[in-house]
Design a protein around this motif. Sequence first.
Motif, PDB file in Angstrom:
ATOM      1  N   PRO A 152       8.599  17.146  -8.035  1.00  0.00           N
ATOM      2  CA  PRO A 152       7.414  17.538  -8.814  1.00  0.00           C
ATOM      3  C   PRO A 152       6.783  16.350  -9.537  1.00  0.00           C
ATOM      4  O   PRO A 152       6.591  16.368 -10.744  1.00  0.00           O
ATOM      5  N   TRP A 153       6.454  15.327  -8.809  1.00  0.00           N
ATOM      6  CA  TRP A 153       5.867  14.119  -9.379  1.00  0.00           C
ATOM      7  C   TRP A 153       4.348  14.239  -9.407  1.00  0.00           C
ATOM      8  O   TRP A 153       3.748  15.013  -8.674  1.00  0.00           O
ATOM      9  N   GLU A 154       3.733  13.396 -10.243  1.00  0.00           N
ATOM     10  CA  GLU A 154       2.275  13.380 -10.313  1.00  0.00           C
ATOM     11  C   GLU A 154       1.727  12.143  -9.615  1.00  0.00           C
ATOM     12  O   GLU A 154       2.416  11.139  -9.471  1.00  0.00           O
ATOM     13  N   ILE A 155       0.506  12.254  -9.191  1.00  0.00           N
ATOM     14  CA  ILE A 155      -0.171  11.118  -8.562  1.00  0.00           C
ATOM     15  C   ILE A 155      -0.568  10.148  -9.662  1.00  0.00           C
ATOM     16  O   ILE A 155      -1.225  10.531 -10.627  1.00  0.00           O
ATOM     17  N   VAL A 156      -0.137   8.891  -9.532  1.00  0.00           N
ATOM     18  CA  VAL A 156      -0.440   7.884 -10.546  1.00  0.00           C
ATOM     19  C   VAL A 156      -1.316   6.758 -10.002  1.00  0.00           C
ATOM     20  O   VAL A 156      -1.741   5.888 -10.753  1.00  0.00           O
ATOM     21  N   GLY A 157      -1.591   6.782  -8.708  1.00  0.00           N
ATOM     22  CA  GLY A 157      -2.439   5.748  -8.136  1.00  0.00           C
ATOM     23  C   GLY A 157      -2.963   6.149  -6.779  1.00  0.00           C
ATOM     24  O   GLY A 157      -2.304   6.874  -6.028  1.00  0.00           O
ATOM     25  N   LEU A 158      -4.175   5.705  -6.487  1.00  0.00           N
ATOM     26  CA  LEU A 158      -4.791   5.991  -5.196  1.00  0.00           C
ATOM     27  C   LEU A 158      -5.700   4.834  -4.831  1.00  0.00           C
ATOM     28  O   LEU A 158      -6.526   4.405  -5.642  1.00  0.00           O
ATOM     29  N   GLU A 159      -5.535   4.337  -3.618  1.00  0.00           N
ATOM     30  CA  GLU A 159      -6.448   3.325  -3.099  1.00  0.00           C
ATOM     31  C   GLU A 159      -6.912   3.810  -1.734  1.00  0.00           C
ATOM     32  O   GLU A 159      -6.089   4.179  -0.892  1.00  0.00           O
ATOM     33  N   VAL A 160      -8.210   3.818  -1.535  1.00  0.00           N
ATOM     34  CA  VAL A 160      -8.799   4.203  -0.260  1.00  0.00           C
ATOM     35  C   VAL A 160      -9.759   3.086   0.123  1.00  0.00           C
ATOM     36  O   VAL A 160     -10.704   2.810  -0.607  1.00  0.00           O
ATOM     37  N   ILE A 161      -9.484   2.441   1.254  1.00  0.00           N
ATOM     38  CA  ILE A 161     -10.359   1.359   1.723  1.00  0.00           C
ATOM     39  C   ILE A 161     -10.699   1.598   3.187  1.00  0.00           C
ATOM     40  O   ILE A 161      -9.925   2.217   3.920  1.00  0.00           O
ATOM     41  N   ASP A 162     -11.845   1.104   3.594  1.00  0.00           N
ATOM     42  CA  ASP A 162     -12.235   1.294   4.989  1.00  0.00           C
ATOM     43  C   ASP A 162     -11.464   0.338   5.890  1.00  0.00           C
ATOM     44  O   ASP A 162     -10.783  -0.586   5.436  1.00  0.00           O
ATOM     45  N   ARG A 163     -11.549   0.599   7.173  1.00  0.00           N
ATOM     46  CA  ARG A 163     -10.771  -0.167   8.159  1.00  0.00           C
ATOM     47  C   ARG A 163     -11.118  -1.655   8.123  1.00  0.00           C
ATOM     48  O   ARG A 163     -10.241  -2.510   8.198  1.00  0.00           O
ATOM     49  N   GLN A 164     -12.402  -1.958   8.001  1.00  0.00           N
ATOM     50  CA  GLN A 164     -12.841  -3.354   7.986  1.00  0.00           C
ATOM     51  C   GLN A 164     -12.242  -4.098   6.793  1.00  0.00           C
ATOM     52  O   GLN A 164     -11.763  -5.220   6.926  1.00  0.00           O
ATOM     53  N   THR A 165     -12.257  -3.484   5.617  1.00  0.00           N
ATOM     54  CA  THR A 165     -11.693  -4.111   4.420  1.00  0.00           C
ATOM     55  C   THR A 165     -10.197  -4.309   4.571  1.00  0.00           C
ATOM     56  O   THR A 165      -9.652  -5.358   4.200  1.00  0.00           O
ATOM     57  N   TYR A 166      -9.513  -3.322   5.128  1.00  0.00           N
ATOM     58  CA  TYR A 166      -8.067  -3.426   5.345  1.00  0.00           C
ATOM     59  C   TYR A 166      -7.750  -4.628   6.233  1.00  0.00           C
ATOM     60  O   TYR A 166      -6.908  -5.472   5.894  1.00  0.00           O
ATOM     61  N   HIS A 167      -8.442  -4.741   7.360  1.00  0.00           N
ATOM     62  CA  HIS A 167      -8.182  -5.857   8.283  1.00  0.00           C
ATOM     63  C   HIS A 167      -8.608  -7.198   7.696  1.00  0.00           C
ATOM     64  O   HIS A 167      -7.966  -8.224   7.957  1.00  0.00           O
ATOM     65  N   GLN A 168      -9.649  -7.203   6.883  1.00  0.00           N
ATOM     66  CA  GLN A 168     -10.077  -8.435   6.221  1.00  0.00           C
ATOM     67  C   GLN A 168      -8.989  -8.908   5.262  1.00  0.00           C
ATOM     68  O   GLN A 168      -8.665 -10.081   5.203  1.00  0.00           O
ATOM     69  N   ARG A 169      -8.411  -7.983   4.487  1.00  0.00           N
ATOM     70  CA  ARG A 169      -7.329  -8.338   3.564  1.00  0.00           C
ATOM     71  C   ARG A 169      -6.122  -8.895   4.315  1.00  0.00           C
ATOM     72  O   ARG A 169      -5.517  -9.868   3.888  1.00  0.00           O
ATOM     73  N   ILE A 170      -5.776  -8.261   5.412  1.00  0.00           N
ATOM     74  CA  ILE A 170      -4.635  -8.726   6.203  1.00  0.00           C
ATOM     75  C   ILE A 170      -4.911 -10.132   6.727  1.00  0.00           C
ATOM     76  O   ILE A 170      -4.049 -11.019   6.649  1.00  0.00           O
ATOM     77  N   ALA A 171      -6.100 -10.366   7.245  1.00  0.00           N
ATOM     78  CA  ALA A 171      -6.460 -11.676   7.797  1.00  0.00           C
ATOM     79  C   ALA A 171      -6.438 -12.758   6.731  1.00  0.00           C
ATOM     80  O   ALA A 171      -6.065 -13.906   7.005  1.00  0.00           O
ATOM     81  N   GLU A 172      -6.843 -12.406   5.501  1.00  0.00           N
ATOM     82  CA  GLU A 172      -6.866 -13.388   4.422  1.00  0.00           C
ATOM     83  C   GLU A 172      -5.506 -13.557   3.768  1.00  0.00           C
ATOM     84  O   GLU A 172      -5.325 -14.416   2.906  1.00  0.00           O
ATOM     85  N   GLY A 173      -4.552 -12.715   4.129  1.00  0.00           N
ATOM     86  CA  GLY A 173      -3.184 -12.876   3.653  1.00  0.00           C
ATOM     87  C   GLY A 173      -2.876 -12.296   2.284  1.00  0.00           C
ATOM     88  O   GLY A 173      -1.827 -12.564   1.724  1.00  0.00           O
ATOM     89  N   TYR A 174      -3.764 -11.490   1.719  1.00  0.00           N
ATOM     90  CA  TYR A 174      -3.454 -10.944   0.405  1.00  0.00           C
ATOM     91  C   TYR A 174      -3.364  -9.418   0.400  1.00  0.00           C
ATOM     92  O   TYR A 174      -3.179  -8.805  -0.639  1.00  0.00           O
ATOM     93  N   GLY A 175      -3.475  -8.779   1.532  1.00  0.00           N
ATOM     94  CA  GLY A 175      -3.352  -7.330   1.600  1.00  0.00           C
ATOM     95  C   GLY A 175      -1.904  -6.936   1.822  1.00  0.00           C
ATOM     96  O   GLY A 175      -1.025  -7.778   1.992  1.00  0.00           O
ATOM     97  N   PRO A 176      -1.642  -5.641   1.818  1.00  0.00           N
ATOM     98  CA  PRO A 176      -0.279  -5.197   2.103  1.00  0.00           C
ATOM     99  C   PRO A 176       0.076  -5.541   3.540  1.00  0.00           C
ATOM    100  O   PRO A 176      -0.781  -5.535   4.411  1.00  0.00           O
ATOM    101  N   PRO A 177       1.324  -5.878   3.792  1.00  0.00           N
ATOM    102  CA  PRO A 177       1.689  -6.195   5.175  1.00  0.00           C
ATOM    103  C   PRO A 177       1.513  -4.967   6.063  1.00  0.00           C
ATOM    104  O   PRO A 177       1.657  -3.840   5.587  1.00  0.00           O
ATOM    105  N   PRO A 178       1.156  -5.172   7.325  1.00  0.00           N
ATOM    106  CA  PRO A 178       0.997  -4.015   8.210  1.00  0.00           C
ATOM    107  C   PRO A 178       2.285  -3.197   8.237  1.00  0.00           C
ATOM    108  O   PRO A 178       3.386  -3.743   8.173  1.00  0.00           O
ATOM    109  N   ALA A 179       2.121  -1.896   8.323  1.00  0.00           N
ATOM    110  CA  ALA A 179       3.274  -1.006   8.282  1.00  0.00           C
ATOM    111  C   ALA A 179       3.956  -0.991   9.644  1.00  0.00           C
ATOM    112  O   ALA A 179       3.758  -0.114  10.454  1.00  0.00           O
TER     113      ALA A 179
END
Length: 187
Positions: A152-179
């Motif tokens: 019974p936990w509560e939501i404490v955070g939410l991030e929603v980003i589009d595909r282009q932003t996700y791949h841009q972050r990965i390419a620049e090396g500061y996004g979450p590592p691919p799952a």
Amino acid sequence: MRRVRPGAAASRAGAAASRGGSGPSAGTAARAAGGSSAPAADEAGGPAARAAGEERALTSVAAGDRYRGEEPRDLPRLWHVTLSVSGDEAPLKEVRRALEQLAHDHPFLLTSRYANDHAEIRYWEEARDLHDAAAVALRLWGEHRQTAGLPPWEIVGLEVIDRQTYHQRIAEGYGPPPASPVGAHPF
């Protein structure tokens, strides 16, 4: 409501009245054209004018609605969602089992990390826009709480980003590592 008889003068008077024209000039012009000073629909088929003292109904634009002339977007789109939840401690085995059941119930779940008092879930959501993707994400934990046996936990955070932003972050090396290891893993 009486309709105005067809005719150029009547149409102009009706259109003036529907655009908010009121008072003696609009009513007089309508009567002179053989019509009525009652509200009439304008030439474009718009709504009838307001009667004196009548309030105008408020309208809003729903999320994702477009204005005339706006280019349509490719719909739907993919959104990368990271949902963080937290609460009282729960046994690690139960948290893991619940997250595995959630992954089974929600097939787009990529990976989840957990501890005895918090978890992070990452997945791709197909939605029309960010508002829709966020709304689904905010319901995910609550809707699956009973069926998956989630704590019974509560939501404490939410991030929603589009595909282009996700791949841009990965390419620049500061996004979450691919799952790459799909599934539920401890922090």
